[in-house]
Design a protein around this motif. Sequence first.
Motif, PDB file in Angstrom:
ATOM      1  N   ALA A  15      38.385  44.331  51.352  1.00 22.83           N
ATOM      2  CA  ALA A  15      39.408  45.331  51.019  1.00 22.83           C
ATOM      3  C   ALA A  15      40.454  44.714  50.093  1.00 22.83           C
ATOM      4  CB  ALA A  15      40.056  45.867  52.297  1.00 22.83           C
ATOM      5  N   ALA A  16      40.759  43.429  50.299  1.00 19.05           N
ATOM      6  CA  ALA A  16      41.723  42.744  49.420  1.00 19.05           C
ATOM      7  C   ALA A  16      41.144  42.615  48.005  1.00 19.05           C
ATOM      8  CB  ALA A  16      42.074  41.373  49.994  1.00 19.05           C
ATOM      9  N   PHE A  17      39.847  42.307  47.900  1.00 28.94           N
ATOM     10  CA  PHE A  17      39.199  42.279  46.576  1.00 28.94           C
ATOM     11  C   PHE A  17      39.298  43.666  45.931  1.00 28.94           C
ATOM     12  CE2 PHE A  17      36.929  38.221  47.453  1.00 28.94           C
ATOM     13  CZ  PHE A  17      37.030  37.640  46.200  1.00 28.94           C
ATOM     14  N   ALA A  18      39.018  44.717  46.698  1.00 29.33           N
ATOM     15  CA  ALA A  18      39.034  46.082  46.140  1.00 29.33           C
ATOM     16  C   ALA A  18      40.435  46.435  45.635  1.00 29.33           C
ATOM     17  CB  ALA A  18      38.569  47.073  47.205  1.00 29.33           C
ATOM     18  N   ARG A  19      41.463  46.132  46.425  1.00 35.07           N
ATOM     19  CA  ARG A  19      42.854  46.431  46.008  1.00 35.07           C
ATOM     20  C   ARG A  19      43.203  45.700  44.724  1.00 35.07           C
ATOM     21  NH1 ARG A  19      43.877  45.982  51.578  1.00 35.07           N
ATOM     22  NH2 ARG A  19      44.433  43.786  51.482  1.00 35.07           N
ATOM     23  N   ARG A  20      42.880  44.413  44.702  1.00 36.16           N
ATOM     24  CA  ARG A  20      43.263  43.583  43.556  1.00 36.16           C
ATOM     25  C   ARG A  20      42.505  44.003  42.281  1.00 36.16           C
ATOM     26  NH1 ARG A  20      44.796  38.451  41.513  1.00 36.16           N
ATOM     27  NH2 ARG A  20      44.488  38.903  39.305  1.00 36.16           N
ATOM     28  N   LEU A  21      41.190  44.228  42.412  1.00 38.09           N
ATOM     29  CA  LEU A  21      40.391  44.578  41.235  1.00 38.09           C
ATOM     30  C   LEU A  21      40.756  45.970  40.713  1.00 38.09           C
ATOM     31  CD1 LEU A  21      37.036  42.980  42.447  1.00 38.09           C
ATOM     32  CD2 LEU A  21      38.391  42.229  40.476  1.00 38.09           C
ATOM     33  N   ALA A  23      43.749  47.329  41.012  1.00 34.46           N
ATOM     34  CA  ALA A  23      45.068  47.154  40.383  1.00 34.46           C
ATOM     35  C   ALA A  23      44.917  46.553  38.986  1.00 34.46           C
ATOM     36  CB  ALA A  23      45.952  46.265  41.254  1.00 34.46           C
ATOM     37  N   ASP A  24      43.873  45.735  38.800  1.00 31.02           N
ATOM     38  CA  ASP A  24      43.628  45.130  37.478  1.00 31.02           C
ATOM     39  C   ASP A  24      42.846  46.059  36.550  1.00 31.02           C
ATOM     40  OD1 ASP A  24      44.937  42.896  38.350  1.00 31.02           O
ATOM     41  OD2 ASP A  24      43.149  41.654  38.633  1.00 31.02           O
ATOM     42  N   ASP A  47      43.512  57.328  43.438  1.00 28.51           N
ATOM     43  CA  ASP A  47      44.830  57.970  43.294  1.00 28.51           C
ATOM     44  C   ASP A  47      45.902  56.963  42.887  1.00 28.51           C
ATOM     45  OD1 ASP A  47      43.574  60.238  44.007  1.00 28.51           O
ATOM     46  OD2 ASP A  47      44.435  60.396  46.020  1.00 28.51           O
ATOM     47  N   ARG A  48      45.825  55.778  43.451  1.00 21.95           N
ATOM     48  CA  ARG A  48      46.868  54.779  43.194  1.00 21.95           C
ATOM     49  C   ARG A  48      46.734  54.106  41.825  1.00 21.95           C
ATOM     50  NH1 ARG A  48      49.751  50.948  47.217  1.00 21.95           N
ATOM     51  NH2 ARG A  48      49.228  52.661  48.579  1.00 21.95           N
ATOM     52  N   HIS A  49      45.468  53.822  41.428  1.00 27.21           N
ATOM     53  CA  HIS A  49      45.278  52.997  40.222  1.00 27.21           C
ATOM     54  C   HIS A  49      44.544  53.714  39.086  1.00 27.21           C
ATOM     55  CE1 HIS A  49      46.724  49.577  42.523  1.00 27.21           C
ATOM     56  NE2 HIS A  49      45.843  49.841  43.463  1.00 27.21           N
ATOM     57  N   GLY A  50      44.062  54.945  39.335  1.00 28.55           N
ATOM     58  CA  GLY A  50      43.391  55.717  38.290  1.00 28.55           C
ATOM     59  C   GLY A  50      42.003  55.207  37.927  1.00 28.55           C
ATOM     60  N   VAL A  51      41.407  54.372  38.780  1.00 29.62           N
ATOM     61  CA  VAL A  51      40.068  53.853  38.493  1.00 29.62           C
ATOM     62  C   VAL A  51      39.020  54.734  39.172  1.00 29.62           C
ATOM     63  CG1 VAL A  51      40.857  51.471  38.250  1.00 29.62           C
ATOM     64  CG2 VAL A  51      40.105  52.279  40.504  1.00 29.62           C
ATOM     65  N   GLU A  52      37.767  54.663  38.678  1.00 29.39           N
ATOM     66  CA  GLU A  52      36.665  55.357  39.337  1.00 29.39           C
ATOM     67  C   GLU A  52      36.207  54.500  40.507  1.00 29.39           C
ATOM     68  OE1 GLU A  52      35.732  58.362  38.586  1.00 29.39           O
ATOM     69  OE2 GLU A  52      37.226  58.294  36.976  1.00 29.39           O
ATOM     70  N   ALA A  53      35.997  55.102  41.654  1.00 26.99           N
ATOM     71  CA  ALA A  53      35.531  54.335  42.822  1.00 26.99           C
ATOM     72  C   ALA A  53      34.346  55.066  43.450  1.00 26.99           C
ATOM     73  CB  ALA A  53      36.661  54.154  43.824  1.00 26.99           C
ATOM     74  N   GLU A  54      33.152  54.511  43.245  1.00 29.96           N
ATOM     75  CA  GLU A  54      31.921  55.071  43.836  1.00 29.96           C
ATOM     76  C   GLU A  54      31.790  54.586  45.270  1.00 29.96           C
ATOM     77  OE1 GLU A  54      29.353  53.722  40.143  1.00 29.96           O
ATOM     78  OE2 GLU A  54      28.053  54.085  41.867  1.00 29.96           O
ATOM     79  N   VAL A  55      31.188  55.429  46.101  1.00 31.34           N
ATOM     80  CA  VAL A  55      30.922  55.049  47.490  1.00 31.34           C
ATOM     81  C   VAL A  55      29.417  54.856  47.662  1.00 31.34           C
ATOM     82  CG1 VAL A  55      30.833  56.037  49.814  1.00 31.34           C
ATOM     83  CG2 VAL A  55      32.955  56.111  48.509  1.00 31.34           C
TER      84      VAL A  55
END
Length: 258
Positions: A15-21, A23-24, A47-55
Motif C-alpha cells: 500500500a505504501a508503494f501504491a501511495r508513493r507511485l 503520488a509520483d 481521486d487523490r492523484h488523478g492516475v488510472e488504477a486497475e484492479v
Amino acid sequence: MTTALITGSTAGIGAAFARRLAADGHNLVLVARDTKRLREQATELHDRHGVEAEVLTADLATERGIGSVEERLGDKRSPVDLLVNNAGFGHKGAYLDVPMADELTMLKVHCEAVLRLTTAATRVMRDRGRGGVVNVASVAAFVPRGTYGASKAWVVQFTQGAARDLAGSGVRLMALCPGFVRTEFHERAGMGTDNIPKWMWLDADKLVTAALADLHRGRTLSVPDPRYKALMGVVKLTPRALLGGVSSKAGRKYGPKH
Ligand SMILES: NC(=O)c1ccc[n+]([C@@H]2O[C@H](COP(=O)([O-])OP(=O)(O)OC[C@H]3O[C@@H](n4cnc5c(N)ncnc54)[C@H](OP(=O)(O)O)[C@@H]3O)[C@@H](O)[C@H]2O)c1
C-alpha cells in the motif's frame, strides 16, 4: 505516463508503494485477493492523484491467480514499466509446527509467483529496452530464520542473478530487504511482537522512499535503513550458530514444545 503493477497492494508495504507511485504520477495495476479493498484503494488513489488504477483480483497461491497476473504483464499494448513483487506472509511457529500445505503455499507465493511474474514482466521490458522489478525479500534472508527466511534468501539470490543476466538491457532488478515494518503482517500470522524492541520497527512509507531511491541508483540489493545496514554488518561477522539462537526467536511465536 508509466504503469506500475504491485502485488499485495492493499496493505502494509504494498500500500505504501501504491501511495508513493500514484503520488509520483504512475498509473497502477493493483493486485491482491480482496476485491472490495482493491476497488476502494483504486478509487481513492484515482481521486487523490488523478492516475488510472486497475484492479486485478488474484490469489498468488493458485495457478489461476499467477496465470492472470502473468497475462497482464505480457500485454504489450498496455506495458508495465515497474513490477513490485510484494505479496507475502509469515507463518506462526517454527519448523515442524507448520502444516506442510502452508509451507508449500509460502513457496508458491514467495518463490514460484515471484519467478513467473518477474519472467513475464522482464521479457516485455527487455524487448522495450527499459523497465524495473522490485522483489520484496527481507533481512531474514541473511540469518537462520526458518522456512520464511529460506524463501526470502531464494528471492535475493534469484533477483541478483537475474539482474546480472539482464545487465545492459535497460531492465533493472532489485531485491528489497526490510527489517521489521509496522503492517498487518504479524497480526495476520498470529505472531507475537512483544519481544521486538521499539527501535527495530520501520515505517512503510519511509522504507518505500529509500527503496525507490536505491532502484534509481541501480542497486540490486536494498537494505534501506541505517539501523539494519549496521545490523547486517554485524551479521556478516557473527558465527551462524550464535546468530541462529537470536534471529530465529525474534518476532515468532513458538509452539508448546519450544
Ligand atoms: N512487515 C514486516 O516486518 C516485513 C519485513 C520484511 C519483509 N516483509 C515482506 O514484505 C511483503 C509485504 O508484507 P507486509 O508486511 O506489507 O504484509 P501485509 O500488511 O500483511 O500485506 C500483505 C499484502 O499481500 C497480499 N497477499 C497476501 N497473500 C496473498 C496472495 N496469496 N495472493 C495475493 N496477494 C496476497 C494481502 O492482500 P489480500 O489479503 O487481500 O490478498 C496484502 O495486500 C511480504 O513479502 C513480506 O514477507 C515484511
